[in-house]
Structure formats: structure tokens, C-alpha cells
Design a protein around this motif. Structure first.
Motif, PDB file in Angstrom:
ATOM      1  N   SER A   1      -1.886   2.863  -2.279  1.00  0.00           N
ATOM      2  CA  SER A   1      -2.480   4.073  -1.648  1.00  0.00           C
ATOM      3  C   SER A   1      -2.028   5.266  -2.420  1.00  0.00           C
ATOM      4  CB  SER A   1      -2.386   4.090   0.020  1.00  0.00           C
ATOM      5  OG  SER A   1      -2.831   2.965   0.497  1.00  0.00           O
TER       6      SER A   1
ATOM      7  N   PHE B   1       0.674  -1.251  -0.150  1.00  0.00           N
ATOM      8  CA  PHE B   1       0.017   0.120   0.070  1.00  0.00           C
ATOM      9  C   PHE B   1       0.807   1.296   0.043  1.00  0.00           C
ATOM     10  CE2 PHE B   1      -3.011  -3.250   1.546  1.00  0.00           C
ATOM     11  CZ  PHE B   1      -4.056  -2.894   0.848  1.00  0.00           C
TER      12      PHE B   1
ATOM     13  N   VAL C   1      -2.864   9.392   3.654  1.00  0.00           N
ATOM     14  CA  VAL C   1      -3.153   8.226   2.883  1.00  0.00           C
ATOM     15  C   VAL C   1      -2.300   6.917   3.294  1.00  0.00           C
ATOM     16  CG1 VAL C   1      -3.709   9.744   0.983  1.00  0.00           C
ATOM     17  CG2 VAL C   1      -1.702   8.840   1.080  1.00  0.00           C
TER      18      VAL C   1
ATOM     19  N   TYR D   1     -10.042   0.018   4.888  1.00  0.00           N
ATOM     20  CA  TYR D   1      -9.210   1.231   4.950  1.00  0.00           C
ATOM     21  C   TYR D   1      -9.668   2.320   4.220  1.00  0.00           C
ATOM     22  CZ  TYR D   1      -5.561  -2.570   5.630  1.00  0.00           C
ATOM     23  OH  TYR D   1      -4.836  -3.469   6.346  1.00  0.00           O
TER      24      TYR D   1
END
Length: 355
Positions: free
Chosen positions: A48, A37, A87, A316
Motif C-alpha cells: 500500500s 501491505f 492508506v 481494499y
């Protein structure tokens, strides 16, 4: 009336100008979390970060990225308004929602178990034969056959066989043989009771055999089927009892592992946990399924088994200090990318390229 119209026009103009100023300003974006991520390096990367770049591109946003070592420090920066948005794979829960505002969930995840594949040796295949259950069952059957054999010899010693008249051991052996062929319904016909007492004993033994033999044979068959050996590879939470398990430094996950009897070992990131698992320091690694798939790919995959058991499902999202026009823009873009399948494509691309 004209003044009122001019007032609303001025208010609208000021609002649009403010929105334009916010769009032209540089948004401070923090990023944190585990790979894939977030992958901190000279140029931030990961699922992300890719998602944020797409959102910023669609919204025409200018931004600066800042890496945070962990989620806690990143959320503190949001709370203190040092950054506008954080993030990463940030789990949405009630404790965090009390301090920050979350975007729409961009990914629904779960914990999974990664454990070494345990190869079975010869002993693993034959040890069920030496189990207590199996041995007691066999001994019980031998004892019952011996009792019936002795009783038949007592009442049939003069007629069961010529040898029975002079040989106790031979006579009892013939009695046990008769009990065996009776129980198994083979009925060779070489031996048969001649007296009324002998027939009564054999008749009662037939009834007992019909009642008990099926259950006994089923038990034997079950035990023999286990000769293939139980799979000792850890594939579920129940297998973690008494085992040393690497987990994220998360109170809820630690409590769940402790509840099933496991011994949790919290780590700061998945790389540290995977190194402990590879070196044999721990028995299993419980972590986010995507992070696990990414991390162990290309690392002698045949050594490990990844088990997805819908453990602790969670969402998430991105974190903001408060609801704002930026959050609304991010929410809309997240929903658009979820509906179009773009987020899943990004995840698949990262996982399939994990090394």
C-alpha cells in the motif's frame, strides 16, 4: 459584459491558485494494516505504501507519513481530519462508508485458511476396515450365508455330500460353501442341489444375490478405497467445526467461523496469529490470502497447507474524510495502475520475497 468576463477570469485564477496551493502543501498521510501491505519500520514500506508513493509521484504531491497501530485508530484520524488520507489494506464496507469516503478499490482479496499438514500413520490407513459400516456389512453377509447354508443342509443333508449324513458341522459348511459359489457366480460344480427344495432355495438365493450383491460390493469397495485414509488437514470452512481458529478482530469473520462451529480466537495482527499456529496453540489461521502467503513463506512451508476457498471476498481501498480533488486524483491513478497491471506486479514482488 466585460465585468462578467473579468469576474469569471478572476474566479478561474483563484481556483487554479487554490489547487496549486493544495498541491504545494504537505498532505498528511496515515498508513496502517498488516504485512505485506504495510510494514512499519524506520522507513514505511509495503504494497500500500509503494502504491501511494507511485500515486504521489505521478500527481506531484508532497506528503508526510504517519503510522497508526490499527485501522480503527487510522479511520478515527481521517474522521477527525487529523490526516488527509489513510492508506493500507482497509476493507471497504457500509459501516466505514458511513463515516469516511473510500477511493476506488485497489485490490480484491479473500480470506484463506492456513493449517498444519497432518501426516497419516499406519492406523489412519487401516482404520476404515474397522469402521462400523464395514463390520456390520461383513457380519450381515456372513449371517445371510449361514442362513442359506443351514437351509441347504436341512433339505440336502442326504445328497449334498456324504459327510453331511453324519456331520452336522461339515454339512452346514458345505451348504455355506455352495451359497458362496452361487452368490459369486463361480460355480465350481463340486456341489449342487439335488432335491426340488434345494433347487428352490438356491434359485431364490441367486435372485437375492443379484439384487443385493452389487450394492454390497459397492459399499465394500467404497470402504476399502478409504483405506488410503481421509485427509485430516484443514482445507475448508467445514473442517473448522470444533477447532480453535485464529482470525482477525473482525465481527463479520468471527461470525462466519462461529456459524460453522469453529472457535474463533481474534488477534491484533497476523504475526501473533502465525506464532500461535506454529506453537500448536490453535488448529488453523484464517486471514487475508496475501498476508498469509507473505507470512508463512520461508517458515518451513512443508509444515503448512494454504487453502484458497473464496472465503469472504472483499475490497481494499484508501480512506478520505470527504470527496475531494485529492480523492479524484487517487482514483484515477489507481485505475491506471490496475489497468496497466502495476498493482499486481507490486503484490507479486512482495509475496515472492516474503520471509
Amino acid at each position: 459584459m466585460i465585468r462578467l468576463i473579468l469576474f469569471f477570469y478572476l474566479l478561474s485564477f483563484c481556483g487554479n491558485s487554490y489547487a496549486q496551493m493544495k498541491r504545494d502543501s504537505v498532505i498528511q498521510v496515515g498508513f496502517t494494516g498488516s504485512q505485506p501491505f504495510v510494514i512499519p519500520n524506520t522507513e514505511a514500506d509495503g504494497i500500500s505504501v509503494d502504491l501511494w508513493r507511485d500515486i504521489a509521484f505521478q500527481g506531484g504531491l508532497n506528503y508526510e507519513l504517519t503510522h497508526f497501530k490499527n485501522v480503527t485508530s487510522g479511520l478515527d484520524a481521517v474522521k477527525n481530519q487529523t490526516i488527509d488520507v489513510l492508506v493500507g489494506p482497509i476493507t471497504i464496507n457500509s459501516d466505514r462508508a458511513a463515516n469516511v469516503t473510500f477511493s476506488q478499490p485497489f485490490f480484491e482479496t479473500e480470506m484463506a485458511i492456513l493449517a498444519p499438514k497432518i501426516e497419516q500413520g499406519f492406523w489412519d490407513y487401516v482404520k476404515p476396515i474397522f469402521s462400523t459400516t464395514f463390520l456390520f456389512g461383513v457380519l450381515g453377509l456372513i449371517f445371510a450365508l449361514s442362513i442359506v447354508g443351514v437351509l441347504l443342509w436341512v433339505v440336502e443333508r442326504n445328497t449334498l455330500s456324504p459327510e453331511g449324513k453324519h456331520s452336522t458341522i461339515r454339512g452346514i459348511g458345505n451348504g455355506i460353501w455352495l451359497a458362496i459359489v452361487t452368490m459369486t457366480t463361480v460355480g465350481y460344480g463340486d456341489l449342487a442341489p439335488k432335491t426340488l427344495s434345494g433347487r428352490v432355495i438356491v434359485g431364490v438365493w441367486m435372485i437375492i444375490s443379484l439384487i443385493t450383491a452389487t450394492s454390497f460390493v459397492a459399499g465394500i469397495a467404497t470402504t476399502i478405497s478409504q483405506i488410503k485414509g481421509e485427509d485430516e488437514t484443514i482445507t475448508s470452512l467445514l473442517h473448522l467445526e470444533g477447532r480453535k481458529v485464529v482470525v482477525p478482530d473482525n465481527e463479520k469473520i468471527i461470525d462466519n467461523i462461529t456459524t460453522v462451529g469453529g472457535r474463533p480466537e481474534p488477534v491484533a495482527d497476523i504475526n501473533e496469529g502465525f506464532e500461535m499456529l506454529s506453537s500448536g496453540e490453535v488448529d488453523a489461521l484464517v486471514y487475508d490470502v496475501i498476508a498469509l502467503e507473505y507470512t508463512y513463506r520461508g517458515h518451513d512451508e512443508d509444515r503448512f497447507v494454504l487453502s484458497k476457498k473464496n472465503i469472504l471476498p472483499q475490497n481494499y481501498g484508501f480512506a478520505f474524510y470527504e470527496a475531494s480533488s485529492l480523492k479524484r486524483l487517487v482514483d484515477i491513478e489507481i485505475l491506471k495502475q490496475k489497468e496497466s497491471g502495476e498493482i499486481q506486479k507490486v503484490i507479486n514482488r512482495w509475496v515472492s520475497s516474503g520471509e
